[in-house]
Design an enzyme around this catalytic site. Structure first.
Site, PDB file in Angstrom:
ATOM      1  N   GLY A  16       0.840  -1.197   0.000  1.00  0.00           N
ATOM      2  CA  GLY A  16       0.000   0.000   0.000  1.00  0.00           C
ATOM      3  C   GLY A  16       0.870   1.239   0.000  1.00  0.00           C
ATOM      4  O   GLY A  16       2.084   1.149  -0.144  1.00  0.00           O
TER       5      GLY A  16
ATOM      6  N   GLY B  60       1.999   8.079   2.888  1.00  0.00           N
ATOM      7  CA  GLY B  60       2.725   9.354   2.725  1.00  0.00           C
ATOM      8  C   GLY B  60       3.479   9.360   1.408  1.00  0.00           C
ATOM      9  O   GLY B  60       2.943   8.994   0.374  1.00  0.00           O
TER      10      GLY B  60
ATOM     11  N   ALA C   2       5.690   7.276   0.646  1.00  0.00           N
ATOM     12  CA  ALA C   2       6.262   5.946   0.400  1.00  0.00           C
ATOM     13  C   ALA C   2       5.308   5.001  -0.316  1.00  0.00           C
ATOM     14  O   ALA C   2       4.095   5.087  -0.165  1.00  0.00           O
ATOM     15  CB  ALA C   2       6.643   5.318   1.744  1.00  0.00           C
TER      16      ALA C   2
ATOM     17  N   LYS D 169       9.321   0.670   3.481  1.00  0.00           N
ATOM     18  CA  LYS D 169       8.794   1.936   2.955  1.00  0.00           C
ATOM     19  C   LYS D 169       9.837   2.433   1.954  1.00  0.00           C
ATOM     20  O   LYS D 169      10.982   2.681   2.325  1.00  0.00           O
ATOM     21  CB  LYS D 169       8.619   2.970   4.078  1.00  0.00           C
ATOM     22  CG  LYS D 169       7.494   2.639   5.044  1.00  0.00           C
ATOM     23  CD  LYS D 169       7.472   3.556   6.263  1.00  0.00           C
ATOM     24  CE  LYS D 169       6.563   4.730   6.116  1.00  0.00           C
ATOM     25  NZ  LYS D 169       6.263   5.364   7.441  1.00  0.00           N
TER      26      LYS D 169
ATOM     27  N   GLU E  48       9.444  -4.147  10.742  1.00  0.00           N
ATOM     28  CA  GLU E  48       8.860  -5.449  11.091  1.00  0.00           C
ATOM     29  C   GLU E  48       7.600  -5.687  10.246  1.00  0.00           C
ATOM     30  O   GLU E  48       6.792  -4.755  10.058  1.00  0.00           O
ATOM     31  CB  GLU E  48       8.485  -5.408  12.574  1.00  0.00           C
ATOM     32  CG  GLU E  48       7.678  -6.562  13.103  1.00  0.00           C
ATOM     33  CD  GLU E  48       7.352  -6.393  14.591  1.00  0.00           C
ATOM     34  OE1 GLU E  48       7.629  -5.315  15.164  1.00  0.00           O
ATOM     35  OE2 GLU E  48       6.828  -7.354  15.171  1.00  0.00           O
TER      36      GLU E  48
ATOM     37  N   ASP F 129      -0.016  10.790  16.043  1.00  0.00           N
ATOM     38  CA  ASP F 129      -0.926  10.335  14.976  1.00  0.00           C
ATOM     39  C   ASP F 129      -1.447   8.935  15.282  1.00  0.00           C
ATOM     40  O   ASP F 129      -1.474   8.056  14.409  1.00  0.00           O
ATOM     41  CB  ASP F 129      -0.239  10.381  13.607  1.00  0.00           C
ATOM     42  CG  ASP F 129      -1.259  10.325  12.462  1.00  0.00           C
ATOM     43  OD1 ASP F 129      -0.872   9.959  11.331  1.00  0.00           O
ATOM     44  OD2 ASP F 129      -2.446  10.598  12.724  1.00  0.00           O
TER      45      ASP F 129
ATOM     46  N   ASN G  24      -2.557   3.023  12.105  1.00  0.00           N
ATOM     47  CA  ASN G  24      -1.185   2.881  12.630  1.00  0.00           C
ATOM     48  C   ASN G  24      -1.119   1.840  13.730  1.00  0.00           C
ATOM     49  O   ASN G  24      -0.133   1.787  14.477  1.00  0.00           O
ATOM     50  CB  ASN G  24      -0.704   4.234  13.201  1.00  0.00           C
ATOM     51  CG  ASN G  24      -0.406   5.224  12.095  1.00  0.00           C
ATOM     52  OD1 ASN G  24      -0.112   4.823  10.975  1.00  0.00           O
ATOM     53  ND2 ASN G  24      -0.501   6.500  12.398  1.00  0.00           N
TER      54      ASN G  24
HETATM   55  C1  LIG Z   1       5.323  -0.371   5.774  1.00  0.00           C
HETATM   56  C2  LIG Z   1       4.327   0.686   6.182  1.00  0.00           C
HETATM   57  C3  LIG Z   1       3.381   0.215   7.277  1.00  0.00           C
HETATM   58  C4  LIG Z   1       4.202  -0.116   8.492  1.00  0.00           C
HETATM   59  O1  LIG Z   1       4.690   0.816   9.123  1.00  0.00           O
HETATM   60  N1  LIG Z   1       4.449  -1.419   8.837  1.00  0.00           N
HETATM   61  C5  LIG Z   1       5.340  -1.699   9.948  1.00  0.00           C
HETATM   62  C6  LIG Z   1       3.834  -2.468   8.153  1.00  0.00           C
HETATM   63  C7  LIG Z   1       4.136  -3.804   8.421  1.00  0.00           C
HETATM   64  N2  LIG Z   1       3.506  -4.792   7.757  1.00  0.00           N
HETATM   65  C8  LIG Z   1       2.543  -4.470   6.842  1.00  0.00           C
HETATM   66  C9  LIG Z   1       1.843  -5.532   6.117  1.00  0.00           C
HETATM   67  C10 LIG Z   1       0.615  -5.445   5.544  1.00  0.00           C
HETATM   68  C11 LIG Z   1       0.343  -6.705   4.997  1.00  0.00           C
HETATM   69  C12 LIG Z   1       1.442  -7.502   5.250  1.00  0.00           C
HETATM   70  N3  LIG Z   1       2.352  -6.769   5.960  1.00  0.00           N
HETATM   71  N4  LIG Z   1       2.202  -3.199   6.544  1.00  0.00           N
HETATM   72  C13 LIG Z   1       2.846  -2.184   7.174  1.00  0.00           C
HETATM   73  N5  LIG Z   1       2.551  -0.895   6.842  1.00  0.00           N
HETATM   74  C14 LIG Z   1       1.392  -0.653   5.947  1.00  0.00           C
HETATM   75  C15 LIG Z   1       1.762  -0.738   4.479  1.00  0.00           C
HETATM   76  C16 LIG Z   1       0.717   0.059   3.753  1.00  0.00           C
HETATM   77  C17 LIG Z   1       0.117   1.022   4.760  1.00  0.00           C
HETATM   78  C18 LIG Z   1       0.685   0.687   6.107  1.00  0.00           C
END
Ligand SMILES: CC[C@@H]1C(=O)N(C)c2cnc(-c3ccc[nH]3)nc2N1C1CCCC1
Length: 308
Positions: free
Chosen positions: A37, A40, A42, A59, A108, A153, A158
């Site tokens: 996904g 911001g 990223a 990211k 992670e 936030d 989050n």
């Molecule tokens: C990398 C950005 C954010 C995030 O901060 N983390 C740690 C994360 C970890 N696993 C995932 C994850 C989703 C499905 C498998 N892993 N996603 C994370 N996100 C999502 C990605 C899109 C919006 C927020």
């Protein structure tokens, strides 16, 4: 090089061998996987670390997107605030590096996504589930506050879940460090989702703004919608500054009083995160030690004794 350990079979189909990412600072090679996904600046992807065979969430920020100094500064701040945090319920910061095109923040992996996805599926959560998630949340925010950092936030998007349904708070993109006892911040570079009245009115804010957000999160998890939601942002802001919200009778007295304490208009009247941990919302009802992954889609059936 062994790509997938036969024991914990990694589904290699997601990882495109055409997208190799090399981190020269740690001599680590990653395969880029599924798009997770956008967040911001990223684009977020699964990253397979070929040295350890572990999957991370990356990211990836194109340098063209952060050409201006203040944009790059935001990324640097996020990294500086997040990299030294180590807590069970804070997303682990793995590494940060860059190459010619991009800046990479490796975090992670939380395969069960966020509480946004869970609430979309479930509409509302049961009180025992909210107690369980909230306890982990409050422990995480207590740790962050003890590092003199305000997250600023805290929102369902989050609040991520790992494979074991453990909650992890993410995204320190709006976070800030309190430099001295009693320091009040006057501005936020960005718009927090559950923004507190003192932040809106730029009257100076601190840790209490996170407690406000925890009240909004609790309300949203129990009722399926945020406390101050209206059809326009302007009207929502009017309700926040006039503290205009209501809690339906379906909510227990314990949960209601927890929400009311967090949503007190005057930040000085709100409990600290430390005080929240001993709120009787946590002791006034069944508190599951952990939650089954079926909670992502269906309401759990707690043992009958739990309801007596
Ligand atoms: C990398 C950005 C954010 C995030 O901060 N983390 C740690 C994360 C970890 N696993 C995932 C994850 C989703 C499905 C498998 N892993 N996603 C994370 N996100 C999502 C990605 C899109 C919006 C927020």
């Amino acid at each position: 090089r062994k790509l997938a350990d036969p024991n914990n079979r990694i589904n290699m189909v997601h990882f495109d061998p055409n997208y190799i990412i090399y981190d020269s600072t740690t001599d680590t090679t990653y395969l880029r996987g599924r798009l997770l996904g956008k967040g911001g600046f990223a684009r977020c992807y699964e990253l397979l670390d070929l040295n350890s065979n572990k999957i991370y969430a990356g990211k990836i920020i194109a340098k063209t997107r952060i050409a201006k100094p203040h944009q790059r500064q935001k990324i640097v701040r996020e990294v500086e605030l997040h990299r030294d945090l180590k807590h069970k319920h804070v997303v682990e910061f793995h590494s940060y590096f860059e190459d010619d095109e991009n800046v990479y923040i490796v975090l992670e992996n939380c395969p069960r996504k966020s509480l946004v996805h869970m609430l979309k599926q479930r509409k509302v959560l049961t009180e025992p589930e909210v107690r369980c998630h909230l306890k982990q949340l409050v422990e995480a925010v207590k740790y962050v506050h003890n590092q003199n950092i305000i997250h600023r936030d805290l929102k369902l998007g989050n609040m991520l879940l790992n494979d074991h349904m453990e909650l992890k708070i993410a995204d320190f993109g709006l976070a800030t460090r309190i430099g001295y006892e009693g320091e009040k911040k006057m501005t936020v570079c960005g718009t927090p989702n559950y923004i507190a009245p003192e932040v809106l009115q730029k009257r100076g804010h601190s840790f209490e703004a996170d407690v406000w957000a925890l009240g909004c999160v609790t309300y949203a998890l129990l009722l399926g919608r945020p406390p101050f939601e209206t059809s326009t942002l302007k009207e929502t802001y009017v309700r926040i500054t006039s503290n205009n919200y209501s809690i339906p009778q379906t909510v227990s007295q314990g949960a209601k009083s927890f929400i009311q304490k967090c949503l007190r208009h005057d930040p000085d009247q709100r409990p600290t995160v430390e005080e929240l941990l001993s709120d009787d919302f946590f002791t006034s009802g069944f508190m599951p030690k952990s939650l089954p992954s079926t909670c992502c889609t269906n309401a759990p059936k707690f043992p009958v004794y739990a309801r007596l």
